[in-house]
Design an enzyme around this catalytic site. Structure first.
Site, short mmCIF file in Angstrom:
data_model
loop_
_atom_site.label_atom_id
_atom_site.label_comp_id
_atom_site.label_asym_id
_atom_site.label_seq_id
_atom_site.Cartn_x
_atom_site.Cartn_y
_atom_site.Cartn_z
N ASP A 1 -16.21 -2.42 -4.14
CA ASP A 1 -16.26 -3.74 -3.51
C ASP A 1 -17.70 -4.25 -3.54
OD1 ASP A 1 -14.09 -5.32 -1.65
OD2 ASP A 1 -16.15 -5.83 -1.11
N ARG B 1 0.84 -1.20 0.00
CA ARG B 1 0.00 0.00 0.00
C ARG B 1 0.88 1.26 0.00
NH1 ARG B 1 -4.01 -3.46 3.06
NH2 ARG B 1 -2.86 -3.38 5.01
N CYS C 1 -3.48 -13.45 -4.06
CA CYS C 1 -3.19 -13.90 -2.70
C CYS C 1 -3.44 -15.40 -2.52
CB CYS C 1 -3.99 -13.10 -1.68
SG CYS C 1 -5.77 -13.28 -1.85
N PHE D 1 -11.85 -4.14 -5.60
CA PHE D 1 -11.86 -5.06 -4.44
C PHE D 1 -11.26 -4.34 -3.22
CE2 PHE D 1 -10.96 -7.43 -8.38
CZ PHE D 1 -12.08 -8.26 -8.46
N ASP E 1 -6.83 -5.81 -6.25
CA ASP E 1 -6.48 -6.58 -5.05
C ASP E 1 -7.61 -7.57 -4.74
OD1 ASP E 1 -5.39 -7.50 -2.67
OD2 ASP E 1 -6.10 -5.79 -1.49
#
Length: 400
Positions: free
Chosen positions: A252, A214, A341, A230, A301
């Protein structure tokens, strides 16, 4: 303690011998002696060579998780204090400890246990039966070790509500492990203030692993128009705003997440420049493309698109789609931050997928940097599951 001895099949235990922590059910030749699930057993190679001690669970495909390579080491309070103190000393060296992951399972040689520190609150996730039996002792020792450094913990909350516990034959559970406290906890990271919901937020409440990623995005955002896809509770969007972005849109699908993101924007005094939308990113990106929208910085993300090897093919389609759509929305010379991730999508596969997306939309990528998770989530070589976050920043150039 059990008196059981586990013997591996000839040629098995390769990951273990390379430094990993897991022994699967199909690697075991024989078990002699008696034990209860969750107890410590001795592990030997096919020829009797000692490999160490770990806890066993016949309900799990990961049959044994290793605690030590030393056959003579008792897994007692002194041993657990050493593990906890080592984990804390490491964090003090490598990260800002105001809020950080204190224990990262196998990578801290405490398999199946995650402990996150949010200011003066601990959130614990216990995912294996053997470590679950030691959980209370480990947490007490952790609080003692922190107190020795003047760090006082006012409360502990358990978030062992992950589905993976069922694969260990354990029930999902959540709740206070201390006197009750306000579960909306304020933290500051990269000078950004957040309210973290440790009771209802995703996983342990906040994703600490992206801390320095970030920060890396902040410096690209001076005067920029930014789209954060996201956004969860707004972390990348708020870093962009504090980095000087003129306009930020965070998206989101979770109304709860978006509401929390709006609260976080107000806490940082940037609500005039940051807007949050509750929308499906896969539907929004093509619509923005039709409207001929362009952004200086675009952040992707997403949650893990796959949590098993079986769904990797579909996950790749998802990653290719959002990266392809995202690249079309970045102005010529603008920047794309994109990540995965899921540890099942390894570095090579993720890199190949982004390359395909760029080729399909005739964009040339100039790599600014490649990053992984923050160092409070250390990557233990030979324990592939500990290396899960892949994070790229690219400059996106038109082919001309």
């Amino acid at each position: 303690m059990s008196n059981a001895i586990v013997t591996l099949k000839k040629g098995e235990g390769r990951a273990l011998k390379a430094g990993g922590a897991w022994i699967y059910d199909n690697e075991i030749a024989a078990i002699t002696g008696s034990f209860e699930n969750g107890e410590i057993v001795l592990v030997r190679d096919f020829d009797g060579y000692p490999l160490g001690r770990g806890f066993i669970n016949e309900n799990s495909k990961i049959r044994i998780r290793m605690m030590t390579r030393n056959m003579d080491q008792e897994i007692d309070e002194e041993f657990l204090r050493m593990r906890v103190k080592d984990a804390w000393e490491y964090r003090k060296k490598v990260t800002d400890t105001a809020s950080c992951r204190l224990i990262f399972g196998e990578a801290d040689f405490l398999p199946g246990l995650v402990v996150d520190k949010f200011s003066d609150v601990l959130v614990v996730q216990s995912l294996a039966l053997g470590i679950d039996r030691m959980k209370d002792t480990i947490l007490r020792l952790l609080c003692e070790v922190l107190k020795e450094d003047g760090v006082r913990i006012r409360g502990i909350y358990e978030r062992s509500d992950a589905k993976v516990r069922e694969q260990e034959g354990m029930e999902r559970t959540k709740g206070f492990l201390s006197e009750p406290f306000d579960t909306q906890v304020e933290i500051t990271e990269n000078q950004v203030r957040y309210l973290v919901d440790v009771k209802e937020g995703q996983k342990t409440g906040f994703f600490l692993d992206q801390k320095y990623n970030r920060l890396a995005v902040q410096k690209l955002c001076q005067g920029a128009r930014v789209l954060d896809c996201f956004t969860h509770t707004g972390s990348f969007a708020l870093n962009a705003a504090l980095g000087g972005a003129r306009e930020v849109i965070g998206v989101d699908a979770s109304e709860t997440g978006v509401e929390q993101a709006r609260i976080n924007a107000k806490r940082n005094g940037v609500e005039d420049r940051v807007t949050f939308l509750c929308e499906d990113v896969f539907e929004l990106l093509p619509r923005l493309e039709k409207q001929q929208e362009k952004f200086d910085v675009l952040i992707l993300d997403p949650p893990a698109f796959t949590k098993s090897r079986n769904s990797v093919k579909n996950a790749i389609k998802g990653y290719r789609e959002i990266n392809l759509r995202g690249m079309k929305l970045v102005r010529d010379g603008g920047y794309l931050a994109t990540c995965s991730c899921s540890h099942f999508i390894d570095y090579e596969l993720f890199t190949k997928t982004i390359n395909q997306a760029a080729h399909n939309v005739h964009k040339r990528l100039r790599q600014v940097e490649y990053r992984t998770q923050a160092p409070d989530h250390p990557i233990l070589w030979a324990a592939d599951e500990s290396y899960y976050l892949k994070f790229y920043i690219f400059q996106v150039c038109d082919e001309k």
